[in-house]
Write a protein that holds these residues in place. Sequence first.
Motif, PDB file in Angstrom:
ATOM      1  N   SER A 104       0.966  -1.263  -0.059  1.00  0.00           N
ATOM      2  CA  SER A 104       0.082  -0.042  -0.014  1.00  0.00           C
ATOM      3  C   SER A 104       0.739   1.138   0.111  1.00  0.00           C
ATOM      4  CB  SER A 104      -0.736  -0.139   1.115  1.00  0.00           C
ATOM      5  OG  SER A 104      -1.918  -1.147   1.216  1.00  0.00           O
ATOM      6  N   THR A 105       0.345   2.223  -0.385  1.00  0.00           N
ATOM      7  CA  THR A 105       1.040   3.539  -0.690  1.00  0.00           C
ATOM      8  C   THR A 105       0.121   4.809  -0.068  1.00  0.00           C
ATOM      9  OG1 THR A 105       0.240   3.933  -2.916  1.00  0.00           O
ATOM     10  CG2 THR A 105       1.987   2.638  -2.669  1.00  0.00           C
ATOM     11  N   ALA A 106       1.071   6.027   0.027  1.00  0.00           N
ATOM     12  CA  ALA A 106       0.401   7.058   0.333  1.00  0.00           C
ATOM     13  C   ALA A 106       1.593   8.404   0.054  1.00  0.00           C
ATOM     14  CB  ALA A 106       0.172   7.305   1.924  1.00  0.00           C
ATOM     15  N   THR A 107       0.850   9.344  -0.331  1.00  0.00           N
ATOM     16  CA  THR A 107       1.584  10.518  -0.949  1.00  0.00           C
ATOM     17  C   THR A 107       1.046  11.891  -0.321  1.00  0.00           C
ATOM     18  OG1 THR A 107       0.464  11.230  -2.949  1.00  0.00           O
ATOM     19  CG2 THR A 107       2.454   9.550  -2.975  1.00  0.00           C
ATOM     20  N   GLY A 108       0.144  11.695   0.404  1.00  0.00           N
ATOM     21  CA  GLY A 108      -0.476  13.114   1.068  1.00  0.00           C
ATOM     22  C   GLY A 108       0.066  13.730   2.288  1.00  0.00           C
ATOM     23  N   ARG A 109       0.023  14.875   2.474  1.00  0.00           N
ATOM     24  CA  ARG A 109       0.437  15.548   3.543  1.00  0.00           C
ATOM     25  C   ARG A 109      -0.246  15.174   4.847  1.00  0.00           C
ATOM     26  NH1 ARG A 109      -0.504  21.907   2.943  1.00  0.00           N
ATOM     27  NH2 ARG A 109       1.014  21.967   4.837  1.00  0.00           N
ATOM     28  N   VAL A 110       0.510  15.042   6.180  1.00  0.00           N
ATOM     29  CA  VAL A 110       0.283  14.708   7.235  1.00  0.00           C
ATOM     30  C   VAL A 110       0.743  15.406   8.326  1.00  0.00           C
ATOM     31  CG1 VAL A 110      -0.085  11.997   6.800  1.00  0.00           C
ATOM     32  CG2 VAL A 110       1.882  12.849   7.536  1.00  0.00           C
ATOM     33  N   SER A 111       0.124  15.697   9.305  1.00  0.00           N
ATOM     34  CA  SER A 111       0.234  16.576  10.466  1.00  0.00           C
ATOM     35  C   SER A 111      -0.257  16.142  11.745  1.00  0.00           C
ATOM     36  CB  SER A 111       0.164  17.962   9.960  1.00  0.00           C
ATOM     37  OG  SER A 111      -1.111  18.402  10.084  1.00  0.00           O
ATOM     38  N   GLY A 112       0.403  16.335  12.845  1.00  0.00           N
ATOM     39  CA  GLY A 112      -0.438  16.129  14.155  1.00  0.00           C
ATOM     40  C   GLY A 112       0.647  16.067  15.487  1.00  0.00           C
ATOM     41  N   GLY A 113       0.299  15.406  16.274  1.00  0.00           N
ATOM     42  CA  GLY A 113       1.136  15.417  17.715  1.00  0.00           C
ATOM     43  C   GLY A 113       2.078  14.637  17.873  1.00  0.00           C
ATOM     44  N   ASN A 114       1.963  13.406  18.494  1.00  0.00           N
ATOM     45  CA  ASN A 114       2.828  12.260  18.646  1.00  0.00           C
ATOM     46  C   ASN A 114       2.292  11.203  17.462  1.00  0.00           C
ATOM     47  OD1 ASN A 114       4.235  13.272  20.726  1.00  0.00           O
ATOM     48  ND2 ASN A 114       2.574  12.825  22.062  1.00  0.00           N
ATOM     49  N   ASN A 115       3.527  10.296  17.407  1.00  0.00           N
ATOM     50  CA  ASN A 115       3.267   9.212  16.352  1.00  0.00           C
ATOM     51  C   ASN A 115       2.380   9.625  15.080  1.00  0.00           C
ATOM     52  OD1 ASN A 115       4.252   6.788  17.709  1.00  0.00           O
ATOM     53  ND2 ASN A 115       2.718   8.083  19.389  1.00  0.00           N
ATOM     54  N   VAL A 116       3.118  10.400  14.255  1.00  0.00           N
ATOM     55  CA  VAL A 116       2.614  11.083  13.050  1.00  0.00           C
ATOM     56  C   VAL A 116       3.428  10.120  11.840  1.00  0.00           C
ATOM     57  CG1 VAL A 116       2.107  12.813  11.490  1.00  0.00           C
ATOM     58  CG2 VAL A 116       1.742  13.112  13.893  1.00  0.00           C
ATOM     59  N   GLY A 117       2.919   9.646  10.930  1.00  0.00           N
ATOM     60  CA  GLY A 117       3.606   8.987   9.763  1.00  0.00           C
ATOM     61  C   GLY A 117       3.049   9.128   8.482  1.00  0.00           C
ATOM     62  N   GLY A 118       3.624   9.062   7.431  1.00  0.00           N
ATOM     63  CA  GLY A 118       3.226   9.266   6.032  1.00  0.00           C
ATOM     64  C   GLY A 118       2.376   8.316   5.752  1.00  0.00           C
ATOM     65  N   LEU A 119       2.492   6.828   6.138  1.00  0.00           N
ATOM     66  CA  LEU A 119       1.635   5.778   5.735  1.00  0.00           C
ATOM     67  C   LEU A 119       0.863   5.413   7.234  1.00  0.00           C
ATOM     68  CD1 LEU A 119       0.907   3.803   3.400  1.00  0.00           C
ATOM     69  CD2 LEU A 119       2.476   2.280   4.628  1.00  0.00           C
ATOM     70  N   VAL A 120       1.566   5.198   8.114  1.00  0.00           N
ATOM     71  CA  VAL A 120       1.171   4.554   9.374  1.00  0.00           C
ATOM     72  C   VAL A 120       1.580   5.572  10.330  1.00  0.00           C
ATOM     73  CG1 VAL A 120       0.899   2.703  11.062  1.00  0.00           C
ATOM     74  CG2 VAL A 120       1.050   2.256   8.475  1.00  0.00           C
ATOM     75  N   GLY A 121       0.703   5.699  11.257  1.00  0.00           N
ATOM     76  CA  GLY A 121       1.115   6.754  12.550  1.00  0.00           C
ATOM     77  C   GLY A 121       1.590   6.118  13.499  1.00  0.00           C
ATOM     78  N   GLY A 122       0.976   4.964  14.224  1.00  0.00           N
ATOM     79  CA  GLY A 122       1.603   4.481  15.198  1.00  0.00           C
ATOM     80  C   GLY A 122       1.668   2.805  14.909  1.00  0.00           C
ATOM     81  N   LEU A 123       2.645   2.132  15.055  1.00  0.00           N
ATOM     82  CA  LEU A 123       2.675   0.631  14.972  1.00  0.00           C
ATOM     83  C   LEU A 123       2.830  -0.067  16.345  1.00  0.00           C
ATOM     84  CD1 LEU A 123       2.575  -1.627  12.842  1.00  0.00           C
ATOM     85  CD2 LEU A 123       5.048  -1.340  12.736  1.00  0.00           C
ATOM     86  N   PHE A 124       2.016  -0.876  16.556  1.00  0.00           N
ATOM     87  CA  PHE A 124       2.223  -1.202  18.167  1.00  0.00           C
ATOM     88  C   PHE A 124       1.842  -2.870  17.675  1.00  0.00           C
ATOM     89  CE2 PHE A 124       0.910   2.775  18.666  1.00  0.00           C
ATOM     90  CZ  PHE A 124       1.947   3.354  19.697  1.00  0.00           C
ATOM     91  N   GLY A 125       2.937  -3.630  17.226  1.00  0.00           N
ATOM     92  CA  GLY A 125       2.862  -5.103  16.660  1.00  0.00           C
ATOM     93  C   GLY A 125       2.414  -4.872  15.343  1.00  0.00           C
ATOM     94  N   GLY A 126       2.012  -6.065  14.944  1.00  0.00           N
ATOM     95  CA  GLY A 126       1.618  -6.453  13.480  1.00  0.00           C
ATOM     96  C   GLY A 126       2.483  -6.057  12.463  1.00  0.00           C
TER      97      GLY A 126
END
Length: 267
Positions: free
Chosen positions: A139-161
């Motif tokens: 999967s892919t993503a090219t859009g803008r992202v913004s926020g506080g903690n755990n911000v990612g272009g594709l996935v923000g927070g990864l906890f396992g998986g």
Amino acid sequence: GGALAINGQGYTLVRSMADLDGIDGVAAVSGGTITNQSAAGGVSGRYALAGDLDASGTTYTDALVGISDTNSFAGRFEGLGHTITDLTIAKSGDYAGLFGRLSASGAVRDIGLVGGGVSGGSYVGGLVGYNLGGSVVQSTATGRVSGGNNVGGLVGGLFGGSVVQSYWDTQTSGAGSNGGGTGLTTAQLQQATLPGGFDAAVWGSGPGLYPYLKSFYPNGVQAVSGTAYRDAGATLAASGAAGTVTISLDAGGSRLGQASTGANVAA
């Protein structure tokens, strides 16, 4: 509506943004109309994207699927190589993304998010805000992202998986880090040969092109490049304080496609 069988299992076809927004039963924009997907299993169902979707013109105020810890996506979502263009989410709280929360049994694969932007509190991702043990594949993503903690272009927070053979553009997203996947610059992604980490049996590439799934484009794809202006060649169409700018390409009286400016295209 409609159904599709994949490996002997039935999937509900998603044909519109209303179909997609209806998976968790909660409209992601005030007053929005959604398709009730409870009969398909809701957040535990199996879904397949029937074609490319254009999300431009609407600013969602929540994730479209899986908005909280009590409403996480636990089903399967097959993008079938299709894209969603110009998805814009501006959420005041946590868990912002196309999928706000992905649980341990949840799976998302073969989907591309092109342009648009996602903003929120913590756990913000272009595709998945918070991945609690689920899987993201090809999967892919090219859009803008913004926020506080755990911000990612594709996935923000990864906890396992896991996040497998998936990428985001570090420049257009404005995110140098990510909760999984491969982050590369626009130039690295659009070189003539595939970047490292991409299986050449699965992905194709070419000058000016992002990696694409060969199974869905067996004859290859073409890139259109140039400079877009807001007016008669004087002012660049660029992202600014008001957000992104939507660029449309028309030929022969028909609209061929749309894209939005990224975080790295500013006036």
